[in-house]
Design a protein around this motif. Structure first.
Motif, PDB file in Angstrom:
ATOM      1  N   ILE A  64      54.724 -34.279 119.838  1.00  0.00           N
ATOM      2  CA  ILE A  64      53.056 -33.751 119.008  1.00  0.00           C
ATOM      3  C   ILE A  64      53.506 -32.867 118.017  1.00  0.00           C
ATOM      4  O   ILE A  64      52.787 -33.184 116.795  1.00  0.00           O
ATOM      5  CB  ILE A  64      53.040 -32.082 119.897  1.00  0.00           C
ATOM      6  N   ASP A  65      54.542 -32.648 117.909  1.00  0.00           N
ATOM      7  CA  ASP A  65      55.085 -32.621 116.450  1.00  0.00           C
ATOM      8  C   ASP A  65      55.101 -33.937 115.449  1.00  0.00           C
ATOM      9  O   ASP A  65      54.527 -34.086 114.813  1.00  0.00           O
ATOM     10  CB  ASP A  65      56.873 -32.211 116.428  1.00  0.00           C
ATOM     11  N   VAL A  66      55.267 -35.405 116.295  1.00  0.00           N
ATOM     12  CA  VAL A  66      55.333 -36.016 115.489  1.00  0.00           C
ATOM     13  C   VAL A  66      54.410 -36.820 114.996  1.00  0.00           C
ATOM     14  O   VAL A  66      53.567 -36.642 113.687  1.00  0.00           O
ATOM     15  CB  VAL A  66      56.078 -37.591 116.401  1.00  0.00           C
ATOM     16  N   CYS A  67      53.089 -36.685 115.657  1.00  0.00           N
ATOM     17  CA  CYS A  67      51.501 -36.902 115.699  1.00  0.00           C
ATOM     18  C   CYS A  67      50.958 -35.806 114.233  1.00  0.00           C
ATOM     19  O   CYS A  67      50.797 -36.039 114.216  1.00  0.00           O
ATOM     20  CB  CYS A  67      51.208 -36.961 117.278  1.00  0.00           C
ATOM     21  N   LEU A  68      51.079 -34.762 114.409  1.00  0.00           N
ATOM     22  CA  LEU A  68      50.427 -33.716 113.252  1.00  0.00           C
ATOM     23  C   LEU A  68      51.466 -34.165 112.726  1.00  0.00           C
ATOM     24  O   LEU A  68      50.717 -33.603 111.351  1.00  0.00           O
ATOM     25  CB  LEU A  68      51.781 -31.972 113.984  1.00  0.00           C
ATOM     26  N   HIS A  69      52.916 -34.831 112.192  1.00  0.00           N
ATOM     27  CA  HIS A  69      53.747 -35.360 111.023  1.00  0.00           C
ATOM     28  C   HIS A  69      52.430 -35.823 110.601  1.00  0.00           C
ATOM     29  O   HIS A  69      52.297 -36.258 109.708  1.00  0.00           O
ATOM     30  CB  HIS A  69      54.932 -34.949 111.245  1.00  0.00           C
ATOM     31  N   VAL A  70      52.365 -37.310 111.597  1.00  0.00           N
ATOM     32  CA  VAL A  70      51.232 -38.541 110.923  1.00  0.00           C
ATOM     33  C   VAL A  70      50.213 -37.576 110.572  1.00  0.00           C
ATOM     34  O   VAL A  70      49.736 -38.250 109.510  1.00  0.00           O
ATOM     35  CB  VAL A  70      51.401 -39.383 111.819  1.00  0.00           C
ATOM     36  N   ILE A  71      48.879 -36.849 110.834  1.00  0.00           N
ATOM     37  CA  ILE A  71      48.287 -35.476 109.972  1.00  0.00           C
ATOM     38  C   ILE A  71      48.571 -35.498 108.718  1.00  0.00           C
ATOM     39  O   ILE A  71      47.806 -35.229 107.891  1.00  0.00           O
ATOM     40  CB  ILE A  71      47.438 -35.489 111.489  1.00  0.00           C
ATOM     41  N   ARG A  72      49.545 -34.343 108.822  1.00  0.00           N
ATOM     42  CA  ARG A  72      49.786 -33.714 107.899  1.00  0.00           C
ATOM     43  C   ARG A  72      49.951 -34.405 106.349  1.00  0.00           C
ATOM     44  O   ARG A  72      49.475 -34.983 105.641  1.00  0.00           O
ATOM     45  CB  ARG A  72      50.969 -33.526 107.695  1.00  0.00           C
TER      46      ARG A  72
END
Length: 362
Positions: free
Chosen positions: A166-174
Motif C-alpha cells: 500500500i505504501d509503495v503504490c501510494l508513493h507511486v501516485i505521490r
C-alpha cells in the motif's frame, strides 16, 4: 488521452493481498480526482489462463508477457518461491521493459525477480524483513535495507512485505500526481497516506548468538539477563575470560556488531516489548532496560524508526498492569538486532555501530 499503463505480473501460488492492493490503488476509477490522466491496469502472466492463488481459489489471467512491452510501469508483487529460480522468460521481459524506459516496481518477494534480472545491481533495495538475509546471500551485489518500507531509485522501486505494498503504490501516485492526490486516494482506502517509521518496528530478529558454553555466548547471555544494569565492556570481557580487545573482536564475529552497539540494540528491543505489553511510563521502561530517558528515546527512534510513544500507540489492547517479565522478573526479550534504520519509511543512511570507550557504561 493516453493513460499510463500498468502491468501487474501474476503467477501460481501468489498471495491475494498484494495483487488486490495493486488493483485497488490503480484499477479503481477515480473520476472525483479530476486529474489529467489516470492509470490503465492490466494483469499479465507468463502463461495466460487460470492461476491458483493462496487460499485455494483461482484467478483467470487474460494477458501474456507481451503487455510488459507497452507498460509504463511494471509491478512484480512477489515470486512463487524465493528459493527457486525465476523463469528466464520473465527475467528477459523485465530487462526489456526497464531498458525501454518502463518503471519497474516490486513488492515483498518480488525484489528477488528484479535482483535476478540485474535491475538492482549496485543499488539499495528492500524486501520483506524475513527474506532480507536470503536476498543478500543470493545477490551480494545488492545493498539490502530491511528496515524501510520502500526504496525509490526513480526507474526502479522496491517495497517491503505485504501491507507495505500500500505504501509503495501510494508513493507511486505521490510521485506521479503529488501528495494531495495520494492523500485523497489514501482517505478513500481508509489508510494513512504516509506511515511513520519503517518495517524495523514490525520485524522479529532472533539472536544469532554463540552457544552458551562459548565464552562470547556466556557473556552475551549474562548481558541479556542484566539489561537493567549499567554494564561495561571490561565486565563482559571478564565474564568471557578474554582481553577487552579479544572480546570486542570475537563479539563482532559472533553478532556482527561491537558489544556496545549490540547491547544498545538489545535494550531497545526489550523496551519495545515492555511498551507492547504494559502501560509503564517511559521513565520506568527506560530504567528497566538500563538507559536514561533521553538515551532511550534517542536510541529507540534511531533503531525502530518511530518514537516510543508512536510505537506504543500501535498496541491499544495491552494490559494496564505491571508485567512483561518472567517469574524471576527478567524482561522476556532475547531478540537480535536491526542493523539499519529507516525514517518515514524511505531508505536513508544506515546506522553505524561504534564501540564505546572500554571503561564506559553501556
Amino acid at each position: 488521452m493516453r493513460r499510463h499503463r500498468i502491468a501487474c505480473l501474476a503467477f501460481d501460488g501468489m498471495p491475494p493481498f498484494e495483487l488486490a492492493t495493486v488493483a485497488e490503488v490503480f484499477a479503481v476509477p477515480r473520476p472525483e480526482l479530476d486529474v489529467d490522466w489516470w492509470y490503465r491496469f492490466e494483469v499479465c502472466a507468463e502463461a495466460p489462463g487460470p492461476h491458483r492463488i493462496v487460499g485455494g481459489f483461482d484467478i483467470v489471467v487474460h494477458h501474456g508477457l507481451d503487455r510488459l512491452r507497452y507498460a509504463d510501469t511494471v509491478i512484480v508483487p512477489g515470486v512463487a518461491d524465493v528459493r527457486r529460480e525465476v523463469s528466464p522468460t520473465v527475467l528477459d521481459a523485465l530487462r526489456d521493459a526497464h531498458a525501454r524506459g518502463a518503471r519497474v516496481v516490486s513488492i515483498c518477494s518480488g525484489a528477488f525477480a528484479l535482483a535476478a534480472a540485474g535491475l538492482l545491481d549496485g543499488r539499495e533495495a528492500t524486501t520483506h524483513w524475513r527474506y532480507a538475509r536470503l536476498l543478500r546471500e543470493r545477490h551480494p551485489e545488492v545493498t539490502v535495507d530491511a528496515s524501510v518500507l520502500y526504496v525509490d531509485h526513480g526507474s526502479v522501486i522496491t517495497g517491503a512485505g505485504t501491507a507495505a505494498g500500500i505504501d509503495v503504490c501510494l508513493h507511486v501516485i505521490r510521485s506521479d500526481h503529488g501528495a494531495g492526490i495520494a492523500t485523497r486516494v489514501a482517505r478513500r482506502m481508509v489508510v494513512a497516506s504516509h506511515r511513520e517509521g519503517g518495517q524495523a518496528q514490525f520485524a522479529e530478529h532472533p539472536v544469532d548468538k554463540a552457544p552458551s558454553d562459548d565464552p562470547i555466548g556466556k557473556a552475551l547471555m549474562y548481558a541479556l539477563d542484566h539489561l537493567h544494569r549499567r554494564l561495561t565492556v571490561d565486565e563482559l570481557a571478564g565474564i568471557a575470560h578474554l582481553s577487552v580487545r579479544q572480546f570486542e573482536r570475537r563479539c563482532v564475529e559472533a553478532v556482527g556488531l561491537p558489544p556496545g552497539r549490540w547491547l544498545t540494540q538489545q535494550r531497545i528491543r526489550a523496551g519495545a516489548t515492555l511498551l507492547e505489553s504494559a502501560d509503564h511510563p517511559i521513565e520506568t521502561v527506560a530504567g528497566r532496560v538500563g538507559l536514561t530517558v533521553a538515551g532511550f528515546r534517542h536510541h529507540f527512534r534511531e533503531i525502530m524508526g518511530v518514537s516510543p510513544s508512536a510505537y506504543r500507540r500501535q498496541f491499544p489492547g495491552r494490559p494496564a498492569t505491571e508485567g512483561g517479565g518472567d517469574a524471576r522478573g527478567r524482561d522476556p526479550v532475547r531478540r537480535g538486532i536491526a542493523r539499519t534504520r529507516g525514517t518515514g519509511g524511505v531508505r536513508i543512511a544506515q546506522g553505524s555501530g561504534t564501540s564505546p570507550a572500554r571503561k564506559e557504561e553501556m
